[in-house]
Enzyme design. Structure first.
Site, PDB file in Angstrom:
ATOM      1  N   LYS A 116     -20.611 -29.383 -17.229  1.00 41.13           N
ATOM      2  CA  LYS A 116     -21.036 -29.570 -15.836  1.00 41.13           C
ATOM      3  C   LYS A 116     -20.206 -30.479 -15.079  1.00 41.13           C
ATOM      4  O   LYS A 116     -20.114 -30.376 -13.765  1.00 41.13           O
ATOM      5  CB  LYS A 116     -22.488 -29.701 -15.826  1.00 41.13           C
ATOM      6  CG  LYS A 116     -23.498 -28.513 -16.029  1.00 41.13           C
ATOM      7  CD  LYS A 116     -24.978 -28.897 -16.025  1.00 41.13           C
ATOM      8  CE  LYS A 116     -25.854 -27.790 -16.408  1.00 41.13           C
ATOM      9  NZ  LYS A 116     -25.778 -27.352 -17.859  1.00 41.13           N
ATOM     10  N   LYS A 159     -28.548 -35.529 -15.880  1.00 42.08           N
ATOM     11  CA  LYS A 159     -28.512 -34.119 -16.268  1.00 42.08           C
ATOM     12  C   LYS A 159     -27.379 -34.062 -17.693  1.00 42.08           C
ATOM     13  O   LYS A 159     -26.485 -34.876 -17.690  1.00 42.08           O
ATOM     14  CB  LYS A 159     -27.858 -33.204 -15.018  1.00 42.08           C
ATOM     15  CG  LYS A 159     -28.484 -33.362 -14.039  1.00 42.08           C
ATOM     16  CD  LYS A 159     -27.826 -32.598 -12.847  1.00 42.08           C
ATOM     17  CE  LYS A 159     -28.113 -31.210 -12.798  1.00 42.08           C
ATOM     18  NZ  LYS A 159     -27.639 -30.451 -11.697  1.00 42.08           N
ATOM     19  N   GLY A 165     -31.440 -24.743 -18.722  1.00 45.45           N
ATOM     20  CA  GLY A 165     -32.943 -24.598 -18.889  1.00 45.45           C
ATOM     21  C   GLY A 165     -33.849 -25.762 -18.969  1.00 45.45           C
ATOM     22  O   GLY A 165     -34.893 -25.740 -19.382  1.00 45.45           O
ATOM     23  N   GLY A 166     -33.157 -26.736 -18.060  1.00 44.37           N
ATOM     24  CA  GLY A 166     -34.131 -27.759 -17.885  1.00 44.37           C
ATOM     25  C   GLY A 166     -34.208 -28.926 -19.023  1.00 44.37           C
ATOM     26  O   GLY A 166     -34.772 -29.969 -18.787  1.00 44.37           O
ATOM     27  N   GLU A 201     -26.500 -37.563 -10.642  1.00 44.55           N
ATOM     28  CA  GLU A 201     -26.497 -37.069  -9.363  1.00 44.55           C
ATOM     29  C   GLU A 201     -27.500 -37.626  -8.582  1.00 44.55           C
ATOM     30  O   GLU A 201     -28.619 -37.931  -9.067  1.00 44.55           O
ATOM     31  CB  GLU A 201     -26.377 -35.599  -9.233  1.00 44.55           C
ATOM     32  CG  GLU A 201     -25.234 -34.991  -9.562  1.00 44.55           C
ATOM     33  CD  GLU A 201     -24.960 -33.364  -9.686  1.00 44.55           C
ATOM     34  OE1 GLU A 201     -23.980 -32.736  -9.572  1.00 44.55           O
ATOM     35  OE2 GLU A 201     -26.112 -32.704  -9.498  1.00 44.55           O
ATOM     36  N   ILE A 204     -32.180 -34.622  -4.740  1.00 45.83           N
ATOM     37  CA  ILE A 204     -32.614 -33.834  -3.256  1.00 45.83           C
ATOM     38  C   ILE A 204     -34.320 -33.643  -3.640  1.00 45.83           C
ATOM     39  O   ILE A 204     -34.317 -32.600  -4.422  1.00 45.83           O
ATOM     40  CB  ILE A 204     -31.824 -32.866  -3.018  1.00 45.83           C
ATOM     41  CG1 ILE A 204     -30.273 -33.442  -2.544  1.00 45.83           C
ATOM     42  CG2 ILE A 204     -32.407 -32.107  -1.572  1.00 45.83           C
ATOM     43  CD1 ILE A 204     -29.499 -32.220  -2.159  1.00 45.83           C
ATOM     44  N   GLU A 275     -24.048 -21.920  -8.506  1.00 42.59           N
ATOM     45  CA  GLU A 275     -25.336 -22.412  -8.150  1.00 42.59           C
ATOM     46  C   GLU A 275     -25.196 -23.665  -7.208  1.00 42.59           C
ATOM     47  O   GLU A 275     -24.623 -24.504  -7.545  1.00 42.59           O
ATOM     48  CB  GLU A 275     -26.359 -22.779  -9.681  1.00 42.59           C
ATOM     49  CG  GLU A 275     -26.256 -21.370 -10.371  1.00 42.59           C
ATOM     50  CD  GLU A 275     -27.396 -21.784 -11.346  1.00 42.59           C
ATOM     51  OE1 GLU A 275     -28.168 -22.615 -11.350  1.00 42.59           O
ATOM     52  OE2 GLU A 275     -27.702 -20.560 -12.172  1.00 42.59           O
ATOM     53  N   ARG A 293     -21.870 -16.282 -17.611  1.00 42.02           N
ATOM     54  CA  ARG A 293     -22.412 -15.429 -18.335  1.00 42.02           C
ATOM     55  C   ARG A 293     -23.465 -14.661 -17.486  1.00 42.02           C
ATOM     56  O   ARG A 293     -23.472 -14.942 -16.358  1.00 42.02           O
ATOM     57  CB  ARG A 293     -23.315 -16.178 -19.484  1.00 42.02           C
ATOM     58  CG  ARG A 293     -24.240 -17.165 -18.746  1.00 42.02           C
ATOM     59  CD  ARG A 293     -25.265 -17.471 -19.981  1.00 42.02           C
ATOM     60  NE  ARG A 293     -26.035 -18.763 -19.584  1.00 42.02           N
ATOM     61  CZ  ARG A 293     -27.061 -18.762 -18.912  1.00 42.02           C
ATOM     62  NH1 ARG A 293     -27.305 -17.594 -18.259  1.00 42.02           N
ATOM     63  NH2 ARG A 293     -27.687 -19.850 -18.524  1.00 42.02           N
ATOM     64  N   ARG A 341     -41.232 -14.073 -14.968  1.00 40.17           N
ATOM     65  CA  ARG A 341     -40.825 -14.193 -16.328  1.00 40.17           C
ATOM     66  C   ARG A 341     -42.192 -14.328 -17.011  1.00 40.17           C
ATOM     67  O   ARG A 341     -42.973 -15.437 -16.923  1.00 40.17           O
ATOM     68  CB  ARG A 341     -40.111 -15.205 -16.701  1.00 40.17           C
ATOM     69  CG  ARG A 341     -38.829 -15.247 -15.855  1.00 40.17           C
ATOM     70  CD  ARG A 341     -37.798 -16.355 -16.375  1.00 40.17           C
ATOM     71  NE  ARG A 341     -36.524 -16.412 -15.792  1.00 40.17           N
ATOM     72  CZ  ARG A 341     -35.606 -17.192 -15.994  1.00 40.17           C
ATOM     73  NH1 ARG A 341     -35.559 -17.798 -17.082  1.00 40.17           N
ATOM     74  NH2 ARG A 341     -34.611 -17.163 -15.287  1.00 40.17           N
TER      75      ARG A 341
END
Length: 439
Positions: A116, A159, A165-166, A201, A204, A275, A293, A341
């Protein structure tokens, strides 16, 4: 026929989805299964199945075993689905070395977007807006320096540079919280992805999470549509909407242009998702990551555009162009679609959840106009705690967002699952919220 035989390197509902897409293209399929997964429905969905021997998730992560299974079955292509090896450059290279087509990005694109921090650097070079953050992976001292440089009252997000997936994410609002949050995120990232590195980061608060579906070939990259994935619990998506409600035409065009620009930096030649975070109530957005993916929520883009994204992936991997597939411009969205989901879980008092499981005494999916269910349950199936908790996805389309939400609520109410606990009650409650209905 693009390929002679397609091995599906995955399990559960996505393996079934891929098998059906391949069947429409008249491509025979081969499933794989671990020693504790033989009764999973995906094994029956393919034309043949190969046992991997090992148990649990490690079986679906064994690159030599999967490539050997493909070769023994005479497969000339492998589709990784999502999760497991779908973003593994090593797997893509192993397929190429074995003379097998990988239905996904080139290894170089997987490496660029899988990290990332590296993807963030690509966006910066492409002049796409990003949030203020650390310059690549950062240690605790560097994180502290970044936090100290934020405006008064601002918070940061730690991060993991790998995965999603968190996992490996922590919000830090006070300097005193930083060390513990850094250590916890690092441990979690190491356990989930095998990579402990982190970056930071600016956070927000109340941002919307908007992702743009893109597809590329040797001639360029095209935006296919966007989704709003803001309804999350602990950074994990549970409800998604397409198209994103309330976007102006100008903002949507800017998002598409930014997504195409980022993807084009790697000469992207398959499906992917770029994203962004969108400031609530405004039109400023920031790139956060790229997923090289198929996404779990690809279904709602299919519903509103009529584009079969899995078939598109397969045909692009076989060397077809977007023009040959019929994708020359961004397809207009027709109505709204929602994906809910359905997870195997027990809700806790603090708003979280713990995995649940057991034998499905009943499994009766809903049906009716505008309702699709991608799942792998059946009465008598014993769920396996060694895998992800996702049991099914309820995908519903409507003329308006309210229409789609009403249909989704009704479909979830009709979904009979006995013997295990699920999050259906939470999903129905969310769909009744006025904030959701207002976009």
């Amino acid at each position: 026929m693009p390929f002679q035989n397609l091995l599906i390197a995955n399990r559960g509902e996505i393996a079934i989805r891929i098998a059906r897409a391949a069947a429409d293209l008249e491509i025979p399929t081969t499933a794989i299964f671990s020693s504790d997964d033989e009764r999973s429905l995906h094994v029956k969905a393919a034309d043949r199945a190969v046992a991997l021997g090992a148990s649990g998730a490690k079986a679906y992560l064994d690159i030599p075993a999967i490539v050997a299974a493909a070769r023994s079955a005479g497969c000339d292509a492998i589709h990784p689905g999502y999760g497991f090896l779908s973003e593994s450059a090593a797997f893509a290279r192993a397929c190429a070395q074995g003379g097998i087509a990988f239905v996904g990005p080139a290894p170089e694109a997987l490496e660029a977007f899988g990290d990332k921090a590296r993807a963030r650097a690509l966006a910066i070079r492409a002049k796409v807006p990003v949030l203020p953050g650390t310059d690549g992976p950062a240690n605790l001292t560097e994180m502290a320096a970044f936090f100290d440089g934020l405006p008064a009252g601002a918070a940061m997000m730690i991060k993991a540079i790998a995965g999603g997936g968190g996992r490996g994410m922590r919000v830090v609002r006070k300097r005193a919280e930083l060390a513990d949050a850094f250590a916890a995120a690092s441990r979690e990232a190491e356990a989930a992805f095998g990579v402990a590195a982190l970056y930071g980061e600016r956070l927000i608060d109340k941002a919307r999470h908007i992702e743009v579906q893109v597809a590329g070939d040797r001639t360029g990259v095209l935006a296919i549509g966007e989704r709003d994935c803001s309804l999350q619990r602990r950074h994990q998506k549970i409800l998604e909407i397409a198209p994103a409600p309330g976007l102006s035409d100008a903002l949507r065009a800017r998002l598409y242009d930014a997504a195409v620009t980022v993807a084009a930096t790697t000469r992207y030649r398959t499906l992917g998702t770029i994203e962004f975070l969108l400031e609530a109530g405004g039109e400023d957005f920031f790139f956060i990551e790229a997923n090289a993916r198929l996404q779990v929520e690809h279904t709602i883009t299919e519903a509103v555009t009529g584009v079969d994204l899995v078939q598109t992936q397969i045909r692009l991997a076989a060397g077809e162009t977007l023009h040959a597939i019929g994708l020359t411009t961004t397809p207009p969205a027709q109505g709204f679609a929602i994906q809910a989901r359905v997870n195997l879980e027990t809700l806790t008092a603090d708003g979280g959840a713990t995995p649940s499981g057991g034998r499905l005494a009943a499994y009766e999916p809903p049906s009716g106009p505008g309702v699709r269910v991608d799942g792998y349950g059946y009465a008598g199936y014993v769920t396996n705690p060694n895998y992800d908790s996702l049991l099914a996805k309820v995908i519903v389309q409507g003329v308006t967002l309210a229409h789609a939400a009403g249909r989704a609520g009704r479909a979830l109410a009709e979904f009979r699952i006995d013997g295990v606990e699920t999050n259906i009650g939470l999903l129905r409650a969310l769909l009744a919220r006025p904030e959701v209905l207002a976009g």
